[in-house]
Design a protein around this motif. Structure first.
Motif, PDB file in Angstrom:
ATOM      1  N   LEU A 508       0.827  -1.203   0.000  1.00 16.17           N
ATOM      2  CA  LEU A 508       0.000   0.000   0.000  1.00 16.17           C
ATOM      3  C   LEU A 508       0.866   1.259   0.000  1.00 16.17           C
ATOM      4  CD1 LEU A 508      -2.815   1.313   0.231  1.00 16.17           C
ATOM      5  CD2 LEU A 508      -2.614   1.080   2.719  1.00 16.17           C
ATOM      6  N   ALA A 509       1.995   1.225   0.741  1.00 16.84           N
ATOM      7  CA  ALA A 509       2.869   2.394   0.832  1.00 16.84           C
ATOM      8  C   ALA A 509       3.494   2.748  -0.513  1.00 16.84           C
ATOM      9  CB  ALA A 509       3.960   2.145   1.866  1.00 16.84           C
ATOM     10  N   GLN A 510       3.645   1.770  -1.398  1.00 14.07           N
ATOM     11  CA  GLN A 510       4.163   2.058  -2.730  1.00 14.07           C
ATOM     12  C   GLN A 510       3.121   2.758  -3.602  1.00 14.07           C
ATOM     13  OE1 GLN A 510       5.570  -1.659  -4.311  1.00 14.07           O
ATOM     14  NE2 GLN A 510       7.380  -1.720  -3.002  1.00 14.07           N
ATOM     15  N   LYS A 511       1.851   2.489  -3.336  1.00 10.33           N
ATOM     16  CA  LYS A 511       0.781   3.102  -4.116  1.00 10.33           C
ATOM     17  C   LYS A 511       0.363   4.448  -3.545  1.00 10.33           C
ATOM     18  CE  LYS A 511      -2.677   0.582  -5.238  1.00 10.33           C
ATOM     19  NZ  LYS A 511      -3.838  -0.339  -5.164  1.00 10.33           N
ATOM     20  N   ASP A 512       0.315   4.553  -2.238  1.00 15.28           N
ATOM     21  CA  ASP A 512      -0.136   5.773  -1.566  1.00 15.28           C
ATOM     22  C   ASP A 512       0.990   6.244  -0.651  1.00 15.28           C
ATOM     23  OD1 ASP A 512      -1.431   7.804  -0.216  1.00 15.28           O
ATOM     24  OD2 ASP A 512      -3.322   6.716  -0.060  1.00 15.28           O
ATOM     25  N   LEU A 513       1.689   7.306  -1.061  1.00 15.84           N
ATOM     26  CA  LEU A 513       2.922   7.707  -0.383  1.00 15.84           C
ATOM     27  C   LEU A 513       2.709   8.214   1.034  1.00 15.84           C
ATOM     28  CD1 LEU A 513       4.950   9.446  -3.239  1.00 15.84           C
ATOM     29  CD2 LEU A 513       5.035   7.085  -2.431  1.00 15.84           C
ATOM     30  N   VAL A 514       1.487   8.547   1.408  1.00 14.19           N
ATOM     31  CA  VAL A 514       1.288   9.017   2.772  1.00 14.19           C
ATOM     32  C   VAL A 514       1.639   7.921   3.774  1.00 14.19           C
ATOM     33  CG1 VAL A 514      -1.155   8.363   2.955  1.00 14.19           C
ATOM     34  CG2 VAL A 514      -0.280  10.275   4.301  1.00 14.19           C
ATOM     35  N   TYR A 515       1.483   6.658   3.373  1.00 14.25           N
ATOM     36  CA  TYR A 515       1.803   5.556   4.283  1.00 14.25           C
ATOM     37  C   TYR A 515       3.308   5.330   4.383  1.00 14.25           C
ATOM     38  CZ  TYR A 515      -3.174   4.805   4.219  1.00 14.25           C
ATOM     39  OH  TYR A 515      -4.529   4.999   4.348  1.00 14.25           O
ATOM     40  N   ALA A 516       4.039   5.579   3.292  1.00 13.90           N
ATOM     41  CA  ALA A 516       5.498   5.546   3.376  1.00 13.90           C
ATOM     42  C   ALA A 516       5.997   6.709   4.229  1.00 13.90           C
ATOM     43  CB  ALA A 516       6.102   5.612   1.977  1.00 13.90           C
ATOM     44  N   ASP A 517       5.353   7.859   4.090  1.00 14.81           N
ATOM     45  CA  ASP A 517       5.692   9.027   4.903  1.00 14.81           C
ATOM     46  C   ASP A 517       5.465   8.736   6.387  1.00 14.81           C
ATOM     47  OD1 ASP A 517       6.826  11.487   4.649  1.00 14.81           O
ATOM     48  OD2 ASP A 517       5.072  12.485   3.815  1.00 14.81           O
ATOM     49  N   LEU A 518       4.355   8.070   6.694  1.00 12.82           N
ATOM     50  CA  LEU A 518       4.055   7.716   8.083  1.00 12.82           C
ATOM     51  C   LEU A 518       5.115   6.779   8.641  1.00 12.82           C
ATOM     52  CD1 LEU A 518       1.990   7.876  10.442  1.00 12.82           C
ATOM     53  CD2 LEU A 518       0.942   5.812   9.490  1.00 12.82           C
ATOM     54  N   GLN A 519       5.557   5.829   7.835  1.00 13.18           N
ATOM     55  CA  GLN A 519       6.594   4.898   8.274  1.00 13.18           C
ATOM     56  C   GLN A 519       7.905   5.638   8.549  1.00 13.18           C
ATOM     57  OE1 GLN A 519       6.994   1.588   5.632  1.00 13.18           O
ATOM     58  NE2 GLN A 519       8.559   0.569   6.848  1.00 13.18           N
ATOM     59  N   ASN A 520       8.241   6.621   7.713  1.00 15.02           N
ATOM     60  CA  ASN A 520       9.437   7.432   7.961  1.00 15.02           C
ATOM     61  C   ASN A 520       9.350   8.154   9.301  1.00 15.02           C
ATOM     62  OD1 ASN A 520      10.558   6.678   5.539  1.00 15.02           O
ATOM     63  ND2 ASN A 520      10.088   8.589   4.470  1.00 15.02           N
ATOM     64  N   ILE A 521       8.182   8.696   9.593  1.00 15.98           N
ATOM     65  CA  ILE A 521       8.000   9.406  10.865  1.00 15.98           C
ATOM     66  C   ILE A 521       8.127   8.445  12.037  1.00 15.98           C
ATOM     67  CG2 ILE A 521       6.260  10.582  12.273  1.00 15.98           C
ATOM     68  CD1 ILE A 521       5.375  12.022   9.715  1.00 15.98           C
ATOM     69  N   PHE A 522       7.600   7.231  11.889  1.00 16.55           N
ATOM     70  CA  PHE A 522       7.756   6.230  12.944  1.00 16.55           C
ATOM     71  C   PHE A 522       9.240   5.921  13.176  1.00 16.55           C
ATOM     72  CE2 PHE A 522       3.362   3.936  12.905  1.00 16.55           C
ATOM     73  CZ  PHE A 522       2.768   5.123  13.280  1.00 16.55           C
ATOM     74  N   ASP A 523      10.012   5.796  12.073  1.00 23.95           N
ATOM     75  CA  ASP A 523      11.451   5.530  12.211  1.00 23.95           C
ATOM     76  C   ASP A 523      12.149   6.664  12.963  1.00 23.95           C
ATOM     77  OD1 ASP A 523      11.183   3.153  10.880  1.00 23.95           O
ATOM     78  OD2 ASP A 523      12.101   3.825   9.007  1.00 23.95           O
ATOM     79  N   LEU A 524      11.849   7.904  12.591  1.00 22.16           N
ATOM     80  CA  LEU A 524      12.476   9.045  13.259  1.00 22.16           C
ATOM     81  C   LEU A 524      12.050   9.126  14.724  1.00 22.16           C
ATOM     82  CD1 LEU A 524      12.155  11.749  10.444  1.00 22.16           C
ATOM     83  CD2 LEU A 524      14.229  10.537  11.165  1.00 22.16           C
ATOM     84  N   ALA A 525      10.804   8.760  15.000  1.00 20.43           N
ATOM     85  CA  ALA A 525      10.338   8.757  16.393  1.00 20.43           C
ATOM     86  C   ALA A 525      11.096   7.724  17.213  1.00 20.43           C
ATOM     87  CB  ALA A 525       8.835   8.473  16.437  1.00 20.43           C
ATOM     88  N   LEU A 526      11.377   6.568  16.610  1.00 18.60           N
ATOM     89  CA  LEU A 526      12.131   5.545  17.331  1.00 18.60           C
ATOM     90  C   LEU A 526      13.571   6.001  17.569  1.00 18.60           C
ATOM     91  CD1 LEU A 526      11.932   2.806  18.625  1.00 18.60           C
ATOM     92  CD2 LEU A 526      12.495   1.745  16.439  1.00 18.60           C
ATOM     93  N   VAL A 527      14.150   6.724  16.607  1.00 17.72           N
ATOM     94  CA  VAL A 527      15.481   7.312  16.806  1.00 17.72           C
ATOM     95  C   VAL A 527      15.464   8.238  18.020  1.00 17.72           C
ATOM     96  CG1 VAL A 527      17.164   8.938  15.853  1.00 17.72           C
ATOM     97  CG2 VAL A 527      16.220   7.132  14.407  1.00 17.72           C
ATOM     98  N   ALA A 528      14.478   9.133  18.068  1.00 27.28           N
ATOM     99  CA  ALA A 528      14.389  10.093  19.171  1.00 27.28           C
ATOM    100  C   ALA A 528      14.161   9.382  20.500  1.00 27.28           C
ATOM    101  CB  ALA A 528      13.262  11.087  18.898  1.00 27.28           C
ATOM    102  N   ALA A 529      13.341   8.331  20.491  1.00 28.15           N
ATOM    103  CA  ALA A 529      13.064   7.603  21.728  1.00 28.15           C
ATOM    104  C   ALA A 529      14.304   6.861  22.225  1.00 28.15           C
ATOM    105  CB  ALA A 529      11.918   6.626  21.502  1.00 28.15           C
ATOM    106  N   LEU A 530      15.047   6.238  21.310  1.00 28.52           N
ATOM    107  CA  LEU A 530      16.285   5.558  21.708  1.00 28.52           C
ATOM    108  C   LEU A 530      17.311   6.555  22.244  1.00 28.52           C
ATOM    109  CD1 LEU A 530      16.709   2.915  18.861  1.00 28.52           C
ATOM    110  CD2 LEU A 530      16.477   2.436  21.305  1.00 28.52           C
ATOM    111  N   MET A 531      17.404   7.711  21.623  1.00 31.48           N
ATOM    112  CA  MET A 531      18.329   8.728  22.119  1.00 31.48           C
ATOM    113  C   MET A 531      17.974   9.131  23.544  1.00 31.48           C
ATOM    114  SD  MET A 531      18.982  11.253  18.857  1.00 31.48           S
ATOM    115  CE  MET A 531      19.779  12.415  19.965  1.00 31.48           C
ATOM    116  N   GLN A 532      16.679   9.258  23.811  1.00 35.59           N
ATOM    117  CA  GLN A 532      16.253   9.667  25.146  1.00 35.59           C
ATOM    118  C   GLN A 532      16.402   8.529  26.149  1.00 35.59           C
ATOM    119  OE1 GLN A 532      13.416   9.047  27.239  1.00 35.59           O
ATOM    120  NE2 GLN A 532      13.815  10.791  28.587  1.00 35.59           N
TER     121      GLN A 532
END
Length: 629
Positions: A508-532
């Motif tokens: 679905l993320a390949q067809k509708d980029l908002v879902y790939a965008d959401l996954q990117n935000i989840f990755d960045l959130a996990l980076v921030a959480a691990l840093m904290q």
């Protein structure tokens, strides 16, 4: 007896007499000489003391001392005053754009302030910084001058061969100039217009509503907004299996640009083309925190979104990274998300309306169905959007809301996600269920999904494995008063829709980029959480400045969405109307990942990658590098 030589005696007497006379003369002379200096000293003493005893002389000197300072201010007052225009011109000549803006905004007269800000805009465009120029244009107080400056900027960008970042300025201008709305930007009313992650939404009341792909493409084509290449140098345009971005070095460069009154460049905004976060490294001795993942050159698609040339995935964005870093700082909530909440009075009206409709029998085709659908929508009203953990004006908030809304539209059959993710109604038809309720209240929400987080024994290197998004479900009961009661359970068809959505999420993320965008935000959130959680910034000696909660870097802001048209649809089964109304949201709770010991696993291989990935000798100002093959 007479002496033999009588002259001898007389000679002696003469000599003695002469000596006596000389002695007297010498004595007198000595006396006179010694007496004269005493007289001279006395006279000198009198001359020295005389001025001290003369009050008139001292008074004259005091008057002269007092008069001189009173005359000194007169030359200072005659010095010409530096005008704001001269001050701004001098600051621009020195490259101090930020100080020039501050000087201009201290001027009370709107015409003069407009003139000064236009000087800054011109200097920024002459330097090629069209993004900073746009920010300054928005500060111009007079609407007509602001519109003119926008037009001049567009012409300058065209002559320069494009802009630094994709934006919808021209589309916003067109709407403001070609409609009768009263816009706050033009000083004529309270209406607002802003950029949206997948287009432009215009609603002064903060109502979120979807526009069709055909409508969006038509608007963009009319304005000549087409897919274009990003303005990249050859180094960053190279594909890389593992590109490393030093967050500490990047922040230093961003801080320097802001202090100089300039905006971060395109490469910084797009995190050097990263399309995914795979690793997080901390190097305490080098005072560095680094994220790494695949990267590639990017282009801007028809909607103005930066996507990888080969993968087609959205690239990670600095705005999103800074937003989640602040969420997981000491001052942040350490969790974020959104929810769509139906209003009880609307649900109560719909419950009664559906019961009455079923009692009257089947609907008449054509006008009867259309009238029934219109009444259903009117009785439901709108749902409230609740946002938490991140600013409701942030791009992160917009992506969460849009992804959640589109997921619900897929679930009720108003958007097509493909054969592998059938809607709830499609599943209901296949099941041919006789037990369907007249009003189905379903809850679907999206959350994080990671298979594991690998780390070295020293916990200085981490790898994110199996990044995806999980769709969860629940059936709820609607009371007579319109209250939704949680059951903690999901019936078979509800679970099946959620399972299909999760299983085929990458497709679905390949067809509708908002879902790939959401996954990117989840990755960045996990980076921030691990840093904290792992105190990585402290271990690297990194005291955030520009990226801190009160830092100078300001992510782009969007019009916040407060309400949305209620997500509802209906079908007729066995002669009865079945109405499905959906609530839910997006919940980003990283604690389920970073504090779950079942997810955290030791892997020496991660440490080996970290060792190979340390920064080589880099040019001054460089904050990213590629791992040598």
């Amino acid at each position: 007896m007479r002496p033999k030589n009588p002259r001898v005696g007389s000679s002696v007497v003469s000599v003695l007499a002469t000596i006596a006379c000389l002695s007297i003369v010498l004595a007198v002379t000595f006396y006179l000489v010694n007496r004269q200096p005493q007289v001279t000293v006395e006279k000198v003493d009198e001359q020295i003391q005389a001025p001290a005893e003369t009050p008139l002389v001292m008074e004259e000197q005091q008057e002269e001392v007092v008069v001189v300072p009173e005359q000194t201010p007169e030359p200072v007052q005659e010095t010409p005053r530096v005008t704001p225009e001269e001050m701004v011109a001098a600051q621009l000549a020195a490259g101090e754009f930020g100080q020039a803006i501050e000087t201009a905004e201290t001027v009370a007269d709107l015409n003069e302030r407009t003139m000064l800000l236009k000087m800054v805009v011109k200097a920024q465009m002459d330097s090629g910084d069209f993004v900073a120029a746009l920010g300054t244009i928005n500060r111009i107080p007079l609407a007509e001058a602001r519109t003119q400056a926008m037009s001049e900027r567009a012409q300058a960008m065209s002559l320069a061969g494009g802009s630094q970042l994709a934006d919808f300025t021209e589309l916003i201008q067109l709407i403001q100039t070609q409609t009768s709305g009263l816009w706050s930007d033009t000083g004529e009313g309270d209406g607002e217009i802003s950029q949206f992650s997948s287009g432009v939404k215009v609603d002064p009341n903060g109502l979120l509503h979807q526009i069709s792909q055909q409508e969006r493409n038509g608007q963009l084509a009319a304005l000549g907004i087409k897919a274009r290449q990003a303005n990249l140098n050859q180094n960053v345009a190279q594909n890389s299996q593992l590109r490393l971005v030093s967050l500490t070095r990047l922040e230093q460069q961003v801080q320097q640009l802001i202090e100089e009154g300039r905006s971060p460049v395109e490469t910084m905004k797009m995190l050097a083309g990263l399309t995914k976060v795979q690793y997080i490294f901390v190097y305490p001795k080098e005072n560095e925190v680094v994220i790494a993942g695949p990267a590639e050159a990017w282009i801007y698609n028809e909607q103005g979104q930066a996507v990888g040339v080969e993968s087609g995935r959205p690239v990670l964005q600095l705005d999103d990274l800074v937003t989640v870093l602040r969420t997981f700082s000491d001052q942040g909530e350490k969790i974020f998300g959104c929810s769509f909440d139906p209003r009880p009075e609307g649900l109560a009206r719909v419950k009664e309306f559906v019961a009455q409709s079923n009692a009257r029998g089947p609907l008449h085709a054509g006008g009867g169905v259309r009238n029934w659908t219109r009444q259903l929508k009117d009785k439901l009203g709108v749902q409230d959007i609740t946002q938490y953990g991140v600013p409701d004006t942030s791009r992160v908030a917009r992506v969460l809301i849009e992804a959640d809304y589109r997921m619900k539209m897929i679930g009720i059959g108003k958007l097509d996600a493909g054969a592998n993710i059938p809607s709830y109604f499609d599943l209901l038809a296949k099941e041919n269920s006789q037990s369907a309720q007249k009003l189905e209240a379903l809850r679907w929400w999206l959350t994080m999904k990671y298979d594991s987080v690998l780390h070295n024994p020293q916990r200085t290197a981490f790898e994110l494995v199996g990044s995806s998004v999980l769709c969860q479900s629940e059936n709820q009961i609607v009371t007579k008063e319109g209250q939704r009661l949680q059951t903690g359970q999901a019936e078979k068809l509800n679970r099946e829709f959620a399972a299909n959505f999760t299983k085929h999420y990458q497709e679905l993320a390949q067809k509708d980029l908002v879902y790939a965008d959401l996954q990117n935000i989840f990755d960045l959130a996990l980076v921030a959480a691990l840093m904290q959680n792992e105190q990585l910034a402290d271990r690297a000696g990194w005291e955030m400045n520009a990226f801190a909660s009160n830092g100078m870097y300001r992510p782009a802001e969007y019009k916040p969405a407060h309400t949305v048209e209620t997500v509802v649809n209906h079908r007729v089964y066995n002669g009865k109307d079945v109405v499905v109304q959906v609530a839910g949201g997006v919940r980003v709770d990283t604690a389920s990942v970073v504090k779950n010991q079942n997810n955290l696993k030791v892997s020496p291989e991660v440490g080996a990658v970290s060792t190979k990935s340390q920064a080589p000798a880099l040019p001054v100002g460089r904050w990213w590098w590629d791992l040598a093959n």
